[in-house]
Design a protein around this motif. Structure first.
Motif, mmCIF file in Angstrom:
data_model
loop_
_atom_site.group_PDB
_atom_site.id
_atom_site.type_symbol
_atom_site.label_atom_id
_atom_site.label_comp_id
_atom_site.label_asym_id
_atom_site.label_seq_id
_atom_site.Cartn_x
_atom_site.Cartn_y
_atom_site.Cartn_z
ATOM 1 N N ARG A 22 -3.415 52.760 -14.286
ATOM 2 C CA ARG A 22 -4.775 52.273 -14.503
ATOM 3 C C ARG A 22 -5.593 52.366 -13.229
ATOM 4 N NH1 ARG A 22 -3.481 46.775 -17.972
ATOM 5 N NH2 ARG A 22 -2.940 47.837 -19.954
ATOM 6 N N ILE A 23 -4.981 51.983 -12.095
ATOM 7 C CA ILE A 23 -5.680 52.064 -10.801
ATOM 8 C C ILE A 23 -6.048 53.512 -10.497
ATOM 9 C CG2 ILE A 23 -5.413 51.768 -8.311
ATOM 10 C CD1 ILE A 23 -3.678 49.326 -8.917
ATOM 11 N N SER A 24 -5.137 54.438 -10.796
ATOM 12 C CA SER A 24 -5.384 55.861 -10.514
ATOM 13 C C SER A 24 -6.546 56.384 -11.366
ATOM 14 C CB SER A 24 -4.113 56.658 -10.811
ATOM 15 O OG SER A 24 -4.328 58.032 -10.586
ATOM 16 N N ASP A 25 -6.548 55.982 -12.668
ATOM 17 C CA ASP A 25 -7.627 56.430 -13.553
ATOM 18 C C ASP A 25 -8.971 55.905 -13.061
ATOM 19 O OD1 ASP A 25 -5.847 57.761 -15.141
ATOM 20 O OD2 ASP A 25 -5.655 56.139 -16.640
ATOM 21 N N ASN A 26 -9.007 54.631 -12.693
ATOM 22 C CA ASN A 26 -10.257 54.050 -12.202
ATOM 23 C C ASN A 26 -10.710 54.718 -10.904
ATOM 24 O OD1 ASN A 26 -10.470 52.242 -14.319
ATOM 25 N ND2 ASN A 26 -9.292 50.648 -13.252
ATOM 26 N N ALA A 27 -9.758 55.102 -10.074
ATOM 27 C CA ALA A 27 -10.116 55.770 -8.814
ATOM 28 C C ALA A 27 -10.782 57.114 -9.091
ATOM 29 C CB ALA A 27 -8.870 55.961 -7.960
ATOM 30 N N TYR A 28 -10.239 57.866 -10.081
ATOM 31 C CA TYR A 28 -10.856 59.153 -10.437
ATOM 32 C C TYR A 28 -12.277 58.944 -10.961
ATOM 33 C CZ TYR A 28 -6.491 61.732 -9.845
ATOM 34 O OH TYR A 28 -5.366 62.315 -9.331
ATOM 35 N N LYS A 29 -12.454 57.897 -11.782
ATOM 36 C CA LYS A 29 -13.779 57.640 -12.346
ATOM 37 C C LYS A 29 -14.782 57.284 -11.252
ATOM 38 C CE LYS A 29 -12.100 56.140 -16.850
ATOM 39 N NZ LYS A 29 -11.974 55.006 -17.808
ATOM 40 N N ILE A 30 -14.326 56.455 -10.305
ATOM 41 C CA ILE A 30 -15.204 56.062 -9.199
ATOM 42 C C ILE A 30 -15.559 57.275 -8.346
ATOM 43 C CG2 ILE A 30 -15.286 54.732 -7.052
ATOM 44 C CD1 ILE A 30 -13.584 52.593 -8.485
ATOM 45 N N SER A 31 -14.615 58.183 -8.148
ATOM 46 C CA SER A 31 -14.867 59.383 -7.341
ATOM 47 C C SER A 31 -15.914 60.274 -8.008
ATOM 48 C CB SER A 31 -13.571 60.160 -7.135
ATOM 49 O OG SER A 31 -13.789 61.351 -6.414
ATOM 50 N N ASP A 32 -15.793 60.459 -9.370
ATOM 51 C CA ASP A 32 -16.765 61.290 -10.090
ATOM 52 C C ASP A 32 -18.151 60.668 -10.018
ATOM 53 O OD1 ASP A 32 -14.805 63.058 -10.780
ATOM 54 O OD2 ASP A 32 -14.430 62.192 -12.778
ATOM 55 N N ALA A 33 -18.207 59.343 -10.176
ATOM 56 C CA ALA A 33 -19.516 58.669 -10.134
ATOM 57 C C ALA A 33 -20.139 58.816 -8.742
ATOM 58 C CB ALA A 33 -19.338 57.184 -10.492
ATOM 59 N N SER A 34 -19.345 58.767 -7.710
ATOM 60 C CA SER A 34 -19.844 58.897 -6.340
ATOM 61 C C SER A 34 -20.429 60.291 -6.116
ATOM 62 C CB SER A 34 -18.721 58.630 -5.330
ATOM 63 O OG SER A 34 -18.259 57.304 -5.465
ATOM 64 N N GLN A 35 -19.738 61.306 -6.637
ATOM 65 C CA GLN A 35 -20.211 62.678 -6.463
ATOM 66 C C GLN A 35 -21.541 62.882 -7.195
ATOM 67 O OE1 GLN A 35 -17.054 65.257 -7.754
ATOM 68 N NE2 GLN A 35 -15.751 64.790 -5.953
ATOM 69 N N ASN A 36 -21.639 62.291 -8.397
ATOM 70 C CA ASN A 36 -22.902 62.418 -9.144
ATOM 71 C C ASN A 36 -24.052 61.733 -8.406
ATOM 72 O OD1 ASN A 36 -21.707 63.856 -11.207
ATOM 73 N ND2 ASN A 36 -21.209 62.000 -12.409
ATOM 74 N N LEU A 37 -23.733 60.590 -7.823
ATOM 75 C CA LEU A 37 -24.753 59.846 -7.085
ATOM 76 C C LEU A 37 -25.231 60.622 -5.861
ATOM 77 C CD1 LEU A 37 -26.354 57.214 -6.853
ATOM 78 C CD2 LEU A 37 -24.434 56.279 -5.502
ATOM 79 N N VAL A 38 -24.298 61.256 -5.159
ATOM 80 C CA VAL A 38 -24.659 62.047 -3.978
ATOM 81 C C VAL A 38 -25.542 63.230 -4.375
ATOM 82 C CG1 VAL A 38 -23.748 63.561 -2.179
ATOM 83 C CG2 VAL A 38 -22.663 61.351 -2.621
ATOM 84 N N ALA A 39 -25.166 63.873 -5.488
ATOM 85 C CA ALA A 39 -25.961 65.035 -5.949
ATOM 86 C C ALA A 39 -27.361 64.613 -6.332
ATOM 87 C CB ALA A 39 -25.250 65.697 -7.141
#
Length: 326
Positions: free
Chosen positions: A293-310
Motif C-alpha cells: 500500500r505504501i509503495s502504491d501511494n508513493a507511485y501516485k504521489i510521484s505522478d501527481a508531483s510530475q503533473n504539478l511541475v509540468a
C-alpha cells in the motif's frame, strides 16, 4: 488368629455366660481352636475369678485369671488386642505366647478372652520362609526377648545388649544390616510387625549373600544399560521433534530481519509452536500488505508531483509570453 479373638470377644455365649452354660461355652471354645495354629482358647471372668478353657483341664480351677499378666495387660488395653512375651504355661509347662482382649457387658468390663500359640507353631511358620541354603529365621520382641529360634535353647533369652539388636532398633520398622552372630559374619534383614512389635528376622551367611548378589548383578546391569539406551534414543527423537520447528521458525525470523519478506514458516502442527508459526505468517502477510500500500501511494504521489511541475512550467511560459507582448 486376631479375627478369632475379635469374634470371641463379641459372642453372646461369652458375654452372657452363667454356670448353666458351661458345656455350651466349652463347645464354642472348641470351635474357636479349629485353626491349626491355636493351641488353646479360653474365656476368663472378672466377677467369678474363673477361667473356662479348651482343651479343658480341671487344674485350671486353681488359677485366678486376675493374677495372670495377659489378663492384666488386656484389661489395661481396654478393647485392643495384646500379645504377650513367651512365658511358661501354668498347665502344660511349655513356652507359649498369648493373645488376649477384654470384653464388656453393658459397657462394663466383664473379663478377658484369649488364645495360646505354642512357640513351636511360630517356629514352623517362620521355617517355611526360605532363606538361602543355610539361612534361618527367628523372632524377637521389642524388649529383646527371643520368641522363636531354630535353637530352642535360645527361646526366652534376652539379646537387648547385642549390637545387632540395638542396630535394628535404631533403623526402625525394617532394614538390612551386616553384623556378627556367634562369631560368624552374617547379613540380617528384618521387618517389625506393627501389631505385636516383634522383629521378624532372617539371617544368611555374608559370603552366600554376596555370591547371590553377584549372580543377580549381571542381568540387572545389562537391563539397566538397555533401558538407559532406549531412554537416550527416545529423548533424542522427542527433543529433535520439538526443537526442529523452533529452529525453522527462528531461521525464518532472521531472514525477515534482513528484509526477506518471502520467508514463510512452513510448520504443520497443532501445538504451541504451530500456533506461533501461524501468527508469524499472518504478521508477515500483513507487513507485505502494508508495504504494498505504501509503495502504491508513493507511485501516485510521484505522478501527481510530475503533473504539478509540468503545469507550473506551462504557467511560467504563458506568463513570459504575456510580458513580451506588453
Amino acid at each position: 488368629m486376631e479375627n478369632t479373638l475379635e469374634h470371641m470377644a463379641e459372642h453372646p455365649m461369652v458375654k452372657n455366660y452363667t454356670d448353666e452354660d458351661f458345656n455350651d461355652l466349652l463347645n464354642y471354645l472348641e470351635i474357636s481352636t479349629t485353626s491349626e495354629h491355636i493351641e488353646k482358647a479360653y474365656a476368663s471372668y472378672d466377677a467369678l475369678e474363673e477361667i473356662i478353657i479348651f482343651p479343658y483341664d480341671t487344674s485350671i480351677k486353681d488359677v485366678n485369671p486376675k493374677e495372670r499378666l495377659w489378663y492384666q495387660n488386656a484389661k489395661e488395653a481396654e478393647k485392643e488386642i495384646i500379645w504377650t512375651e513367651p512365658y511358661v504355661d501354668a498347665l502344660t509347662g511349655d513356652f507359649v505366647i498369648s493373645a488376649a482382649k477384654a470384653f464388656y457387658r453393658a459397657n462394663q468390663f466383664s473379663g478377658v478372652v484369649g488364645i495360646d500359640v505354642h512357640t513351636n507353631v511360630l517356629l514352623e511358620m517362620m521355617n517355611e520362609i526360605p532363606v538361602g541354603e543355610n539361612g534361618y529365621t527367628f523372632a524377637v520382641d521389642d524388649s529383646g526377648t527371643i520368641i522363636t529360634n531354630p535353637d530352642e535353647s535360645l527361646v526366652g533369652e534376652n539379646v537387648s545388649e547385642q549390637a545387632y539388636f540395638r542396630k535394628m532398633q535404631s533403623l526402625g520398622n525394617q532394614g538390612i544390616i551386616e553384623t556378627e552372630i556367634d562369631g560368624k559374619d552374617v547379613v540380617l534383614g528384618f521387618v517389625k510387625n506393627p501389631t505385636t512389635n516383634w522383629y521378624l528376622t532372617a539371617v544368611i551367611d555374608e559370603a552366600e549373600f554376596k555370591s547371590r548378589v553377584d549372580t543377580f548383578m549381571l542381568p540387572v546391569v545389562l537391563t539397566l544399560i538397555f533401558v538407559l539406551t532406549l531412554a537416550v534414543v527416545a529423548v533424542y527423537f522427542i527433543s529433535n521433534r520439538l526443537i526442529r520447528p523452533i529452529v525453522q521458525l527462528q531461521t525464518s525470523m532472521k531472514r525477515m530481519e534482513q528484509g526477506d519478506l518471502t520467508c514463510v514458516a512452513e510448520i504443520d502442527s497443532e501445538d504451541e509452536i504451530g500456533s506461533l508459526s501461524s501468527s508469524y505468517n499472518h504478521m508477515l502477510k500483513e507487513m507485505c500488505t502494508v508495504i504494498n500500500r505504501i509503495s502504491d501511494n508513493a507511485y501516485k504521489i510521484s505522478d501527481a508531483s510530475q503533473n504539478l511541475v509540468a503545469s507550473a512550467e506551462e504557467n511560467t511560459a504563458s506568463s513570459n509570453e504575456v510580458a513580451k507582448t506588453m
